[in-house]
Design a protein around this motif. Structure first.
Motif, mmCIF file in Angstrom:
data_model
loop_
_atom_site.group_PDB
_atom_site.id
_atom_site.type_symbol
_atom_site.label_atom_id
_atom_site.label_comp_id
_atom_site.label_asym_id
_atom_site.label_seq_id
_atom_site.Cartn_x
_atom_site.Cartn_y
_atom_site.Cartn_z
ATOM 1 N N GLU A 123 40.308 15.465 67.066
ATOM 2 C CA GLU A 123 41.016 14.574 66.142
ATOM 3 C C GLU A 123 40.369 13.197 66.077
ATOM 4 O OE1 GLU A 123 42.971 15.590 63.974
ATOM 5 O OE2 GLU A 123 43.548 17.510 64.826
ATOM 6 N N ILE A 124 39.832 12.719 67.185
ATOM 7 C CA ILE A 124 39.130 11.433 67.178
ATOM 8 C C ILE A 124 37.914 11.514 66.263
ATOM 9 C CG2 ILE A 124 37.734 9.855 68.581
ATOM 10 C CD1 ILE A 124 39.789 10.359 70.850
ATOM 11 N N ALA A 164 37.306 9.322 62.973
ATOM 12 C CA ALA A 164 36.075 8.545 62.784
ATOM 13 C C ALA A 164 35.475 8.815 61.407
ATOM 14 C CB ALA A 164 35.067 8.868 63.878
ATOM 15 N N ARG A 165 35.483 10.078 60.972
ATOM 16 C CA ARG A 165 34.962 10.429 59.652
ATOM 17 C C ARG A 165 35.790 9.755 58.553
ATOM 18 N NH1 ARG A 165 35.897 16.052 58.906
ATOM 19 N NH2 ARG A 165 37.808 15.359 57.961
ATOM 20 N N ALA A 166 37.106 9.737 58.717
ATOM 21 C CA ALA A 166 37.982 9.121 57.714
ATOM 22 C C ALA A 166 37.740 7.616 57.621
ATOM 23 C CB ALA A 166 39.443 9.417 58.039
ATOM 24 N N VAL A 167 37.605 6.972 58.773
ATOM 25 C CA VAL A 167 37.343 5.525 58.780
ATOM 26 C C VAL A 167 35.979 5.241 58.172
ATOM 27 C CG1 VAL A 167 36.935 3.523 60.275
ATOM 28 C CG2 VAL A 167 38.903 5.021 60.693
ATOM 29 N N ARG A 168 34.986 6.021 58.527
ATOM 30 C CA ARG A 168 33.654 5.836 57.955
ATOM 31 C C ARG A 168 33.701 5.953 56.442
ATOM 32 N NH1 ARG A 168 28.535 9.888 57.697
ATOM 33 N NH2 ARG A 168 27.380 8.552 56.304
ATOM 34 N N ALA A 169 34.390 6.958 55.943
ATOM 35 C CA ALA A 169 34.464 7.173 54.497
ATOM 36 C C ALA A 169 35.078 5.969 53.795
ATOM 37 C CB ALA A 169 35.264 8.436 54.190
ATOM 38 N N LEU A 170 36.086 5.386 54.392
ATOM 39 C CA LEU A 170 36.729 4.214 53.780
ATOM 40 C C LEU A 170 35.876 2.959 53.905
ATOM 41 C CD1 LEU A 170 40.426 4.780 54.824
ATOM 42 C CD2 LEU A 170 39.576 4.563 52.487
ATOM 43 N N ILE A 182 32.297 2.689 54.720
ATOM 44 C CA ILE A 182 30.930 2.678 54.185
ATOM 45 C C ILE A 182 30.653 3.823 53.227
ATOM 46 C CG2 ILE A 182 30.011 1.424 56.168
ATOM 47 C CD1 ILE A 182 28.785 4.084 57.156
ATOM 48 N N GLY A 183 31.669 4.648 53.004
ATOM 49 C CA GLY A 183 31.502 5.749 52.071
ATOM 50 C C GLY A 183 30.968 6.992 52.744
ATOM 51 N N ARG A 184 30.888 8.024 51.952
ATOM 52 C CA ARG A 184 30.437 9.308 52.460
ATOM 53 C C ARG A 184 29.595 9.949 51.372
ATOM 54 N NH1 ARG A 184 30.646 12.180 56.897
ATOM 55 N NH2 ARG A 184 31.001 14.372 56.572
ATOM 56 N N ASP A 185 28.410 10.392 51.720
ATOM 57 C CA ASP A 185 27.506 11.010 50.757
ATOM 58 C C ASP A 185 26.963 12.282 51.370
ATOM 59 O OD1 ASP A 185 25.893 11.517 48.595
ATOM 60 O OD2 ASP A 185 24.373 10.032 49.132
ATOM 61 N N HIS A 186 27.769 13.323 51.310
ATOM 62 C CA HIS A 186 27.390 14.601 51.917
ATOM 63 C C HIS A 186 27.349 15.650 50.820
ATOM 64 C CE1 HIS A 186 27.636 18.244 54.327
ATOM 65 N NE2 HIS A 186 27.295 17.503 55.384
ATOM 66 N N PRO A 187 26.211 16.323 50.650
ATOM 67 C CA PRO A 187 26.066 17.259 49.538
ATOM 68 C C PRO A 187 27.025 18.447 49.580
ATOM 69 C CG PRO A 187 24.201 17.433 51.028
ATOM 70 C CD PRO A 187 25.014 16.264 51.482
ATOM 71 N N GLY A 188 27.564 18.774 50.742
ATOM 72 C CA GLY A 188 28.465 19.911 50.848
ATOM 73 C C GLY A 188 29.926 19.566 50.642
ATOM 74 N N GLU A 189 30.209 18.307 50.324
ATOM 75 C CA GLU A 189 31.594 17.864 50.154
ATOM 76 C C GLU A 189 31.848 17.402 48.732
ATOM 77 O OE1 GLU A 189 32.303 14.722 52.924
ATOM 78 O OE2 GLU A 189 32.123 16.023 54.664
ATOM 79 N N LYS A 190 33.059 17.663 48.271
ATOM 80 C CA LYS A 190 33.481 17.129 46.972
ATOM 81 C C LYS A 190 33.689 15.626 47.107
ATOM 82 C CE LYS A 190 36.280 20.487 44.629
ATOM 83 N NZ LYS A 190 37.672 20.920 44.408
ATOM 84 N N SER A 241 41.899 6.623 47.181
ATOM 85 C CA SER A 241 43.265 7.059 47.470
ATOM 86 C C SER A 241 43.265 8.345 48.311
ATOM 87 C CB SER A 241 44.021 7.271 46.167
ATOM 88 O OG SER A 241 45.282 7.821 46.411
ATOM 89 N N GLN A 242 42.383 9.265 48.000
ATOM 90 C CA GLN A 242 42.291 10.513 48.770
ATOM 91 C C GLN A 242 41.811 10.244 50.194
ATOM 92 O OE1 GLN A 242 39.824 12.470 45.788
ATOM 93 N NE2 GLN A 242 41.368 14.098 45.616
ATOM 94 N N TRP A 243 40.835 9.337 50.331
ATOM 95 C CA TRP A 243 40.359 9.005 51.668
ATOM 96 C C TRP A 243 41.429 8.249 52.453
ATOM 97 C CZ3 TRP A 243 37.074 11.705 54.003
ATOM 98 C CH2 TRP A 243 35.959 12.233 53.364
ATOM 99 N N ASP A 244 42.198 7.404 51.772
ATOM 100 C CA ASP A 244 43.300 6.692 52.425
ATOM 101 C C ASP A 244 44.347 7.697 52.916
ATOM 102 O OD1 ASP A 244 44.646 4.122 53.111
ATOM 103 O OD2 ASP A 244 46.158 4.927 51.718
ATOM 104 N N ASP A 245 44.649 8.694 52.106
ATOM 105 C CA ASP A 245 45.576 9.744 52.514
ATOM 106 C C ASP A 245 45.018 10.499 53.722
ATOM 107 O OD1 ASP A 245 48.026 11.405 51.959
ATOM 108 O OD2 ASP A 245 46.479 12.954 51.745
ATOM 109 N N ASN A 246 43.719 10.754 53.713
ATOM 110 C CA ASN A 246 43.072 11.435 54.837
ATOM 111 C C ASN A 246 43.174 10.599 56.110
ATOM 112 O OD1 ASN A 246 39.958 12.037 56.150
ATOM 113 N ND2 ASN A 246 41.360 13.732 55.837
ATOM 114 N N LEU A 247 43.044 9.275 55.980
ATOM 115 C CA LEU A 247 43.187 8.391 57.134
ATOM 116 C C LEU A 247 44.582 8.531 57.739
ATOM 117 C CD1 LEU A 247 42.142 6.089 58.970
ATOM 118 C CD2 LEU A 247 43.046 4.499 57.246
#
Length: 106
Positions: A35-36, A40-46, A48-56, A61-67
């Motif tokens: 879970e940690i 960490a992935r959720a905080v990173r996405a909010l 500095i963003g996330r640029d992963h070719p395998g992810e939509k 708002s979606q990343w905030d919900d994920n956090l």
């Protein structure tokens, strides 16, 4: 809204119904580590963003919900672990405040 001890009791009942509560504290620590990582992935996405070719692509708002989801998941794992040792959520909150009051004379 439930108080923390009510939520902890509800979690224990839920985990018992799924036969997850019987897992040892050592195994529970692995779930906490997982879970940690997800938090960490959720905080990173909010932050500095996330640029992963395998992810939509997700909206802010979606990343905030994920956090929120990942923080809740981590809290639940901590409460289950505490429950395994007979420690209530309220005890944890009081312990935290008392420690900081003593340490920093606050």
């Amino acid at each position: 809204m439930k108080e923390i001890n009510e939520h902890q009791a509800w979690l224990k009942d839920f985990y018992n119904s799924k036969e997850w509560y019987e897992l040892s504290p050592f195994i529970r620590m692995n779930f906490i580590s997982e879970e940690i990582g997800e938090l960490a992935r959720a905080v990173r996405a909010l932050e500095i963003g996330r640029d992963h070719p395998g992810e939509k692509k997700k909206s802010h708002s979606q990343w905030d919900d994920n956090l929120h989801e990942e923080l809740a998941d981590l809290l639940d794992q901590v409460l289950i672990l505490a429950s395994k040792y007979g420690i209530s959520g309220e005890e944890l909150l009081k312990y935290s405040e008392n420690k900081l009051h003593k340490r920093f004379n606050f």
